[in-house]
Enzyme design. Structure first.
Site, PDB file in Angstrom:
ATOM      1  N   HIS A  81      -4.460  -3.476   0.928  1.00 15.33           N
ATOM      2  CA  HIS A  81      -3.954  -2.580   1.966  1.00 15.33           C
ATOM      3  C   HIS A  81      -4.555  -2.893   3.335  1.00 15.33           C
ATOM      4  CE1 HIS A  81      -1.980   1.237   3.012  1.00 15.33           C
ATOM      5  NE2 HIS A  81      -2.990   1.426   3.835  1.00 15.33           N
ATOM      6  N   LYS A  84       5.364   1.858  15.539  1.00 11.22           N
ATOM      7  CA  LYS A  84       4.933   1.221  14.292  1.00 11.22           C
ATOM      8  C   LYS A  84       5.486   2.005  13.108  1.00 11.22           C
ATOM      9  CE  LYS A  84       0.987  -0.583  11.786  1.00 11.22           C
ATOM     10  NZ  LYS A  84      -0.399  -0.387  11.399  1.00 11.22           N
ATOM     11  N   GLU A  99       4.737   2.666   8.799  1.00  9.42           N
ATOM     12  CA  GLU A  99       3.713   2.516   7.768  1.00  9.42           C
ATOM     13  C   GLU A  99       4.166   3.171   6.473  1.00  9.42           C
ATOM     14  OE1 GLU A  99      -0.668   2.014   9.168  1.00  9.42           O
ATOM     15  OE2 GLU A  99      -0.380   4.057   8.464  1.00  9.42           O
ATOM     16  N   HIS A 105       3.470   5.270   2.880  1.00  9.07           N
ATOM     17  CA  HIS A 105       2.567   6.167   2.158  1.00  9.07           C
ATOM     18  C   HIS A 105       3.136   6.380   0.763  1.00  9.07           C
ATOM     19  CE1 HIS A 105      -0.942   8.879   3.516  1.00  9.07           C
ATOM     20  NE2 HIS A 105      -1.236   7.625   3.635  1.00  9.07           N
TER      21      HIS A 105
END
Lengths: 219, 720
Positions: free
Chosen positions: B45, B87, B89, B91
């Protein structure tokens, strides 16, 4: 018209309503931090939408006890026009300036959509540019907009013509389809829909403009 | 200090070779704190150890790129001294384990990445993938994720303007929750993370540190098995109210000049933020952990360094400016503590109780991180030697009706009505359009943003699928009239240690890179999520692209809704009738084999320029790109949005109406002659399909189509 917008920690429609006031009233409102105790001399006090204190207690409960609210309540009792939108409406019920309470939406989910409102009573400084029976499109965006009051209070609201707006297609389970109410003297208005989001065709509706025009004309 | 046994090393997700590298980097055995720090920094990660060399091949530059990958978010120039910062991301792992908090903290994390750089967030987007609607967990996961995204974003007061949600059994054991934030900042107020200035104070602000989320990054770097639910304690809990205060406090501080560097504490918390700041600035950082604001008693250095408690930031301030900064954070009721200083040692040094409890050279910690060239088999483009023809439907209109009510084409209103998509008063294209559009506050400019990916294409052909994901966002942005400028991405794949999965990854990157290059549409930020597997079953390759484009004048934008009866409807681009991997083939004919449609990048560029030109000239009254489901589905979406029917006067077979050939747009105009002349002059293929009018399409009433389209998801979610 001079106005003040109270900014609580977690308010997030404070800028939006300030933009609407400036666009229509022509001058910028005072932005007053909740921790202040002095309120400038203004013609209108606005409690904006958002999640004051995260709504971690009952919505509006903490904000209703912020330092500035003492002065807001005092002036409201003296008849100073006071407008509460969404979270601001919740604050008004928490302070007792308006009767009743706003509970979790009947569908339990947050709901953000354009709704049709019926202008029920347009005889106030907030609404006199509308006509009774007008149907207007204004967005709602809330999790706790389900208006509740006991039977006596509801009857009084109806008898005294204190219901400002009703939902045509109730999005949250509010009693009597109530979307917004006045106090007895019509100097305080609380409503769940966001008129400040309906001030341009590009945003989807211009039907909120008349509320600010009403205030301009009256104050 | 306990000694480090092979079992402890294994528990930290490090293999023998990696542990040997640590011994080499330190020149001694690490203590437990140091081992923990290495383990998170070298997790997949944080270190991108399987993906780094491939990501390096992506184009990242253009004249309008101010900051590409490597900082908290990418920065592009949008003129007038303003920038857009964005950005995306993932989860994924936490959201599967605890959907509400997993998704909520995903939103919180990406918001911090953007406001850390000085931007006020102006739009949130997401891309969600769930398992089959029939899977027993899907309802619960969907309702929790949507509530979590809404619960966080609504409270913080950032409009959620666009997104994508798909269902496929490949995500039964691993859902995907990808969140994107777009913000705006003045170009002279962009903040970076490189620490500088010997002795400058290192300041911690935001929430207190607790024991939540310890080893979250390591969890996100491993496959799931049947015991994954036991990982719930590694999921963090979000506090959007504190985030809202943190945004306002940071932006207030950023208006001045006291910040040298700033970095949010995301995955791996205090560890990754301090290491990244030191590494970027080529300095050392000394932290006195006794000064870290703590939510719980008796926290160990190990816990403090690995906690992923949310809503925290690390800053380096100019010397002597602490009190001025502290006053701002005091006003907003946030913790503020000087917890260390910048040093010239190039080491991360940790003090606790007067003792040195960790001392790691930054260089090796960052530069010696594993960088694997994993074996990869890129699948050839054509799959399945035996492939049946995709048969025609018995009745086009009825088939359209069925498709519009199918899970993957049905309306997402049930989802996006739970998101405040209008707060901040600048949203001019709401969810349900081709791209979300928000005005740049106080100007006529607007930013169009979108998330997209078609995993079934990526699975059938990683290279074409990678291209297609990029091209589709390019098309979506063009279809509202904006100029596509740059992308972020979130690359979701299975276990990279398997050559076929690594092959999917490498293939998709290759296709993405080709598309970004050909379209002048570089990558400015991104994120990789691997190990999306459960009991050995991987997700479909899902490289989600988040695109951002700019309009000079929002008043010229065009939406998908049909406007005027009598307007002429055209399709731009040729239709070869590519039915393999189409929604029609999958949903109606249950055919899942065959190649993905090909993407012609030169044509994408030409079509986009043409469409934008026609919108700029005011020729179009509506526009929509042709995507999932093909032409007829695109027409139905436009008809439903406008509440108007369509009379078709073009004859075509099911390949024409349902094929998913790429690079096409539906263009609607009141001036057909002008549009035809312009297309002819540009030498582009333009075919008239029909006219706006009536209240039906192919015998299906628009109201009936809308009902089918709107009813599926609420009905599904209400069923028990």
């Amino acid at each position: 018209m001079k106005s003040a917008v109270i900014v609580f920690p977690g308010s997030n429609c404070d800028r939006d309503v300030a933009v609407a006031l400036e666009k229509i009233a022509g001058n910028r409102p005072h932005m007053v931090w909740h921790g202040e105790t002095d309120l400038p001399e203004v013609d209108l006090v606005v409690l904006p939408g958002g999640f004051s204190f995260g709504d971690y207690l009952r919505s509006g409960a903490m904000a209703g006890r912020s330092p500035i609210m003492k002065e807001v309540i005092t002036r409201a009792h003296k008849g100073k026009p006071t407008l509460g939108i969404c979270n601001g409406f919740q604050v008004l019920t928490e302070t007792g300036l308006l009767p009743g309470a706003l509970m979790r939406n009947a569908g339990l989910n947050f709901v953000c959509r354009d709704v049709t409102l019926k202008v029920e009573h347009a005889n106030s400084a907030f609404t006199n540019a509308y006509t009774n029976g007008d149907e207007i499109r204004i967005p709602v965006a809330h999790h706790d907009g389900n208006y509740f009051a006991d039977d006596d209070t509801l009857k009084a609201l109806e008898d005294n013509a204190q219901v400002a707006f009703r939902y045509k297609d109730n999005p949250n389970g509010s009693q009597n389809d109530i979307a917004g109410i006045y106090n007895e003297s019509r100097s305080v208005l609380g409503l769940m829909p966001h008129p400040e989001r309906a001030i341009g065709a590009e945003l989807g509706s211009t039907d909120g403009i008349k509320m600010f025009e009403s205030l301009m004309a009256s104050l | 200090m306990s000694t480090i046994t092979p079992e402890i090393v294994a528990e930290h997700g490090l293999n023998e070779e990696e542990y040997a590298r640590i011994l080499n980097a330190l020149g001694r055995e690490p203590n437990i704190n140091e081992l923990g720090i290495f383990s998170v920094m070298w997790s997949e990660h944080c270190s991108y150890k399987s993906s780094r060399r491939h990501l390096a091949t992506l184009p990242t530059e253009a004249p309008w790129v101010i900051c590409g990958p490597g900082e908290n978010a990418g920065v592009i120039d949008i003129g007038d001294g303003q920038t857009a910062i964005f950005k995306m991301e993932s989860h994924n792992h936490p959201s599967y384990i605890e959907p509400y908090q997993g998704a909520a903290t995903g939103v919180g994390g990406i918001l911090r990445d953007v406001f850390t750089m000085g931007a006020r967030p102006v739009a949130n987007l997401n891309a969600l993938r769930f398992g089959s609607p029939d899977h027993p967990k899907t309802r619960h996961l969907l309702s929790g994720v949507v509530a979590g995204i809404g619960g966080y974003g609504n409270c913080v007061g950032i409009a959620t303007v666009a997104g994508q949600t798909d269902f496929d059994p490949a995500y039964d054991g691993n859902i995907l929750v990808n969140a994107m934030t777009v913000g705006t900042a003045d170009a002279d107020k962009v903040f970076y993370s490189a620490a500088a200035g010997m002795g400058n104070p290192v300041v911690y602000v935001g929430s207190k540190t607790g024991r939540d989320g310890i080893h979250g990054a390591t969890m996100a770097s491993a496959e799931f098995d049947d015991d994954s639910e036991e990982k719930r304690p590694t999921v963090q809990v979000g506090d959007p109210f504190t985030e809202k205060l943190l945004i306002e406090a940071c932006l207030e501080l950023m208006a001045g000049d006291s910040i040298v560097a700033i970095q949010d504490m995301g995955a791996a918390g205090l560890t990754s933020s301090s290491v990244e700041m030191a590494s970027k600035g080529e300095v050392g950082i000394e932290l006195n952990l006794d000064e870290v604001p703590q939510r719980e008693e008796n926290m160990t250095p190990y816990e403090m360094m690995l906690s992923e408690s949310q809503e925290r930031m690390l800053m380096v301030l100019e010397p002597g400016r602490e009190e001025e900064a502290h006053a701002i954070f005091r006003k907003w009721d946030l913790d503020f503590a000087v917890i260390g200083k910048v040093t010239d040692t190039n080491h991360l040094t940790l003090l606790h109780g007067g003792e040195v409890v960790g001392d790691i050279p930054i260089g090796p910690l960052v530069d010696d991180a594993p960088n694997y060239d994993r074996p990869h088999d890129v699948k050839p483009a054509a799959i399945a030697a035996e492939r049946p023809d995709v048969p025609a439907p018995t009745e086009l209109g009825a088939t359209l009706h069925q498709m519009m009510g199918s899970p993957n084409l049905s309306s997402r209103r049930w989802i996006w009505e739970q998101y405040d998509h209008q707060v901040m008063g600048d949203t001019v294209v709401l969810p349900g359009g081709d791209a979300g559009v928000v005005r740049v506050h106080g100007t006529d400019k607007a930013l169009a943003s979108v998330t997209d990916c078609t995993p079934r294409y990526c699975y059938a052909d990683p290279v074409e699928g990678g291209k297609q994901a990029v091209a589709e966002t390019y098309r979506n942005i063009s279809a509202v009239g904006a100029t596509p400028l740059a992308i972020t991405n979130c690359l979701n794949f299975g276990n990279p240690e398997k050559p076929e999965i690594m092959g999917q990854f490498v293939g998709c990157i290759q296709g993405m890179g080709e598309a970004c290059k050909a379209l002048d549409y570089p990558v400015v930020s991104g994120n990789v999520s691997l190990y999306n597997e459960t009991n050995g079953i991987a997700i479909l390759p899902t490289p989600v692209i988040g695109g951002v484009g700019l309009m000079q004048d929002y008043k010229k934008l065009v939406r998908i809704a049909l406007q005027n009866d009598g307007d002429s409807i055209y399709i731009l681009g040729d239709t070869g009738g590519h039915l393999y991997q189409s929604i029609y083939a999958k949903v109606i004919q249950d055919i899942h084999v065959g190649p993905a449609p090909r993407v012609d990048l030169a044509q994408e560029k030409a079509h986009s320029a043409f469409v934008r030109g026609q919108i700029e000239d005011g020729t179009l009254t509506a526009c929509h790109d042709v995507a999932d489901g093909g032409t007829l589905v695109a027409l139905a979406e436009m008809a439903m949005a406008g509440g108007k029917g369509i009379t078709l006067d073009h004859e075509g077979d099911h390949g024409f109406w349902f094929g998913e050939d790429q690079g096409r747009y539906i263009l609607v105009t009141s001036n057909g002659a002008a549009l035809e002349a312009a297309a002819s002059e540009a030498n582009l293929s333009l075919t008239k399909l029909g006219r706006v009018g009536g209240d039906s399409l192919l015998g299906q009433s628009i109201d009936g189509l809308k009902q089918a389209n709107e009813d599926w998801m609420p009905g599904y979610m209400a069923a028990v």
